[in-house]
Write a protein that holds these residues in place. Structure first.
Motif, PDB file in Angstrom:
ATOM      1  N   MET A 132       0.829  -1.183   0.000  1.00  0.00           N
ATOM      2  CA  MET A 132       0.000   0.000   0.000  1.00  0.00           C
ATOM      3  C   MET A 132       0.879   1.256   0.000  1.00  0.00           C
ATOM      4  SD  MET A 132      -3.200  -0.933  -0.120  1.00  0.00           S
ATOM      5  CE  MET A 132      -3.937   0.626   0.188  1.00  0.00           C
ATOM      6  N   MET A 133       1.976   1.202   0.748  1.00  0.00           N
ATOM      7  CA  MET A 133       2.847   2.370   0.803  1.00  0.00           C
ATOM      8  C   MET A 133       3.419   2.672  -0.573  1.00  0.00           C
ATOM      9  SD  MET A 133       6.463   2.984   2.641  1.00  0.00           S
ATOM     10  CE  MET A 133       7.319   2.459   1.192  1.00  0.00           C
ATOM     11  N   THR A 134       3.861   1.646  -1.291  1.00  0.00           N
ATOM     12  CA  THR A 134       4.410   1.846  -2.630  1.00  0.00           C
ATOM     13  C   THR A 134       3.347   2.410  -3.558  1.00  0.00           C
ATOM     14  OG1 THR A 134       5.896  -0.016  -2.265  1.00  0.00           O
ATOM     15  CG2 THR A 134       5.613   0.699  -4.535  1.00  0.00           C
ATOM     16  N   PHE A 135       2.131   1.876  -3.473  1.00  0.00           N
ATOM     17  CA  PHE A 135       1.028   2.373  -4.288  1.00  0.00           C
ATOM     18  C   PHE A 135       0.761   3.844  -4.003  1.00  0.00           C
ATOM     19  CE2 PHE A 135      -3.574   3.251  -4.447  1.00  0.00           C
ATOM     20  CZ  PHE A 135      -3.768   3.160  -5.810  1.00  0.00           C
ATOM     21  N   ASN A 136       0.740   4.226  -2.724  1.00  0.00           N
ATOM     22  CA  ASN A 136       0.469   5.618  -2.367  1.00  0.00           C
ATOM     23  C   ASN A 136       1.608   6.543  -2.784  1.00  0.00           C
ATOM     24  OD1 ASN A 136      -2.170   5.601  -1.229  1.00  0.00           O
ATOM     25  ND2 ASN A 136      -1.331   4.485   0.494  1.00  0.00           N
ATOM     26  N   LEU A 137       2.849   6.089  -2.664  1.00  0.00           N
ATOM     27  CA  LEU A 137       3.970   6.900  -3.142  1.00  0.00           C
ATOM     28  C   LEU A 137       3.905   7.079  -4.656  1.00  0.00           C
ATOM     29  CD1 LEU A 137       6.970   5.556  -1.027  1.00  0.00           C
ATOM     30  CD2 LEU A 137       5.844   7.783  -0.822  1.00  0.00           C
ATOM     31  N   TRP A 138       3.569   6.019  -5.362  1.00  0.00           N
ATOM     32  CA  TRP A 138       3.428   6.091  -6.813  1.00  0.00           C
ATOM     33  C   TRP A 138       2.281   7.026  -7.192  1.00  0.00           C
ATOM     34  CZ3 TRP A 138      -0.842   4.329  -9.633  1.00  0.00           C
ATOM     35  CH2 TRP A 138      -0.712   4.446 -11.021  1.00  0.00           C
ATOM     36  N   HIS A 139       1.150   6.861  -6.519  1.00  0.00           N
ATOM     37  CA  HIS A 139      -0.032   7.658  -6.845  1.00  0.00           C
ATOM     38  C   HIS A 139       0.209   9.147  -6.603  1.00  0.00           C
ATOM     39  CE1 HIS A 139      -4.106   9.307  -6.499  1.00  0.00           C
ATOM     40  NE2 HIS A 139      -4.408   8.381  -7.393  1.00  0.00           N
ATOM     41  N   SER A 140       0.983   9.478  -5.581  1.00  0.00           N
ATOM     42  CA  SER A 140       1.242  10.886  -5.284  1.00  0.00           C
ATOM     43  C   SER A 140       2.440  11.434  -6.061  1.00  0.00           C
ATOM     44  CB  SER A 140       1.449  11.084  -3.782  1.00  0.00           C
ATOM     45  OG  SER A 140       2.574  10.359  -3.349  1.00  0.00           O
ATOM     46  N   GLY A 141       3.069  10.608  -6.886  1.00  0.00           N
ATOM     47  CA  GLY A 141       4.189  11.056  -7.705  1.00  0.00           C
ATOM     48  C   GLY A 141       5.506  11.161  -6.968  1.00  0.00           C
ATOM     49  N   LEU A 142       5.599  10.566  -5.797  1.00  0.00           N
ATOM     50  CA  LEU A 142       6.820  10.662  -4.995  1.00  0.00           C
ATOM     51  C   LEU A 142       7.780   9.502  -5.219  1.00  0.00           C
ATOM     52  CD1 LEU A 142       5.312  11.864  -1.610  1.00  0.00           C
ATOM     53  CD2 LEU A 142       6.560  13.215  -3.296  1.00  0.00           C
ATOM     54  N   LEU A 143       7.320   8.434  -5.825  1.00  0.00           N
ATOM     55  CA  LEU A 143       8.154   7.252  -5.972  1.00  0.00           C
ATOM     56  C   LEU A 143       9.415   7.556  -6.787  1.00  0.00           C
ATOM     57  CD1 LEU A 143       8.144   4.373  -4.990  1.00  0.00           C
ATOM     58  CD2 LEU A 143       7.017   3.697  -7.081  1.00  0.00           C
ATOM     59  N   LEU A 179      -9.071  -3.869   0.364  1.00  0.00           N
ATOM     60  CA  LEU A 179     -10.029  -4.952   0.612  1.00  0.00           C
ATOM     61  C   LEU A 179      -9.868  -6.099  -0.385  1.00  0.00           C
ATOM     62  CD1 LEU A 179     -12.278  -5.979   2.431  1.00  0.00           C
ATOM     63  CD2 LEU A 179     -13.903  -4.900   0.871  1.00  0.00           C
ATOM     64  N   PRO A 180      -9.879  -5.830  -1.699  1.00  0.00           N
ATOM     65  CA  PRO A 180      -9.664  -6.959  -2.623  1.00  0.00           C
ATOM     66  C   PRO A 180      -8.301  -7.626  -2.429  1.00  0.00           C
ATOM     67  CG  PRO A 180     -10.444  -5.038  -3.822  1.00  0.00           C
ATOM     68  CD  PRO A 180     -10.160  -4.599  -2.419  1.00  0.00           C
ATOM     69  N   TYR A 181      -7.287  -6.830  -2.161  1.00  0.00           N
ATOM     70  CA  TYR A 181      -5.946  -7.371  -1.949  1.00  0.00           C
ATOM     71  C   TYR A 181      -5.939  -8.315  -0.748  1.00  0.00           C
ATOM     72  CZ  TYR A 181      -0.880  -7.360  -1.176  1.00  0.00           C
ATOM     73  OH  TYR A 181       0.427  -7.730  -0.987  1.00  0.00           O
ATOM     74  N   LEU A 216      -8.660  -9.865   0.643  1.00  0.00           N
ATOM     75  CA  LEU A 216      -9.566 -10.998   0.471  1.00  0.00           C
ATOM     76  C   LEU A 216      -9.093 -11.988  -0.588  1.00  0.00           C
ATOM     77  CD1 LEU A 216     -13.045  -9.249   0.672  1.00  0.00           C
ATOM     78  CD2 LEU A 216     -11.889 -10.580   2.439  1.00  0.00           C
ATOM     79  N   ILE A 217      -8.474 -11.492  -1.660  1.00  0.00           N
ATOM     80  CA  ILE A 217      -8.147 -12.352  -2.797  1.00  0.00           C
ATOM     81  C   ILE A 217      -6.703 -12.850  -2.779  1.00  0.00           C
ATOM     82  CG2 ILE A 217      -7.995 -12.417  -5.328  1.00  0.00           C
ATOM     83  CD1 ILE A 217     -10.288 -10.329  -5.322  1.00  0.00           C
ATOM     84  N   ILE A 218      -5.768 -12.010  -2.360  1.00  0.00           N
ATOM     85  CA  ILE A 218      -4.350 -12.379  -2.478  1.00  0.00           C
ATOM     86  C   ILE A 218      -3.710 -12.646  -1.122  1.00  0.00           C
ATOM     87  CG2 ILE A 218      -2.080 -11.613  -3.283  1.00  0.00           C
ATOM     88  CD1 ILE A 218      -3.638  -9.894  -5.364  1.00  0.00           C
ATOM     89  N   LEU A 219      -3.579 -11.616  -0.306  1.00  0.00           N
ATOM     90  CA  LEU A 219      -2.770 -11.715   0.900  1.00  0.00           C
ATOM     91  C   LEU A 219      -3.374 -12.625   1.967  1.00  0.00           C
ATOM     92  CD1 LEU A 219      -0.091 -10.720   1.887  1.00  0.00           C
ATOM     93  CD2 LEU A 219      -1.240  -8.813   2.963  1.00  0.00           C
ATOM     94  N   GLY A 220      -4.660 -12.488   2.242  1.00  0.00           N
ATOM     95  CA  GLY A 220      -5.306 -13.315   3.262  1.00  0.00           C
ATOM     96  C   GLY A 220      -5.166 -14.806   2.980  1.00  0.00           C
ATOM     97  N   PRO A 221      -5.559 -15.274   1.778  1.00  0.00           N
ATOM     98  CA  PRO A 221      -5.401 -16.707   1.484  1.00  0.00           C
ATOM     99  C   PRO A 221      -3.941 -17.162   1.509  1.00  0.00           C
ATOM    100  CG  PRO A 221      -6.945 -15.716  -0.042  1.00  0.00           C
ATOM    101  CD  PRO A 221      -6.349 -14.587   0.751  1.00  0.00           C
ATOM    102  N   LEU A 222      -3.027 -16.314   1.029  1.00  0.00           N
ATOM    103  CA  LEU A 222      -1.614 -16.679   1.035  1.00  0.00           C
ATOM    104  C   LEU A 222      -1.085 -16.851   2.460  1.00  0.00           C
ATOM    105  CD1 LEU A 222       1.046 -17.124  -0.542  1.00  0.00           C
ATOM    106  CD2 LEU A 222       1.428 -14.662  -0.315  1.00  0.00           C
ATOM    107  N   VAL A 223      -1.400 -15.902   3.327  1.00  0.00           N
ATOM    108  CA  VAL A 223      -0.937 -15.982   4.719  1.00  0.00           C
ATOM    109  C   VAL A 223      -1.568 -17.174   5.430  1.00  0.00           C
ATOM    110  CG1 VAL A 223      -1.030 -14.811   6.956  1.00  0.00           C
ATOM    111  CG2 VAL A 223      -0.362 -13.545   4.911  1.00  0.00           C
ATOM    112  N   ARG A 224      -2.867 -17.413   5.221  1.00  0.00           N
ATOM    113  CA  ARG A 224      -3.510 -18.573   5.851  1.00  0.00           C
ATOM    114  C   ARG A 224      -2.885 -19.879   5.367  1.00  0.00           C
ATOM    115  NH1 ARG A 224      -7.744 -15.162   5.378  1.00  0.00           N
ATOM    116  NH2 ARG A 224      -8.479 -16.000   3.407  1.00  0.00           N
TER     117      ARG A 224
END
Length: 139
Positions: free
Chosen positions: A1-12, A111-113, A115-123
């Protein structure tokens, strides 16, 4: 999420790798503490007080994931806003409007991340380690 927010704000592209690493470490520590001591306990109480069949494991996982995402998005978006304010990155924008926009953006990705990716992977990973890590009888 941090990378996404840095990218979205143009700071990456504007930050050095060291600055990104420091941001990641600070964000990780704060997220860990928030999840462990604030959001996790509260989410557990809320999720399991909801009216659903408690014996249905899938409903429990969905309820817990949904409440956790809401709590983490609210608090970590606030952390992001404070970080942006301290770095003078808001450029005169309305703090409330920016915060609400950040919440909507982070929730729609988080939420999708979860429910679909991280939660099942960690479980799956923790299920493998916990089930396969039985004590061995000695002698």
């Amino acid at each position: 999420m941090m990378t996404f927010n840095l990218w979205h704000s143009g700071l990456l592209g504007k930050m050095s790798p060291l600055e990104i690493l420091l941001q990641f470490i600070m964000c990780f520590v704060i997220a860990f503490l928030v999840e462990s001591f604030i959001v996790g306990p509260i989410a557990r109480k809320i999720a399991f007080s909801l009216p659903f069949e408690k014996s249905n494991k899938m409903l429990g996982v969905l309820a817990m994931s949904f409440v956790m995402v809401i709590g983490m998005v609210l608090i970590m978006s606030l952390y992001g806003m404070v970080s942006a304010y301290l770095a003078d990155q808001l450029n005169g924008a309305s703090v409330l409007r920016t915060y609400l926009h950040t919440i909507a953006r982070n929730f729609s990705l988080g939420l999708p991340y979860q429910l679909i990716i991280l939660g099942p992977l960690v479980r799956y990973v923790f299920g493998k380690f916990i089930k396969d890590n039985r004590p061995v009888a000695c002698c």
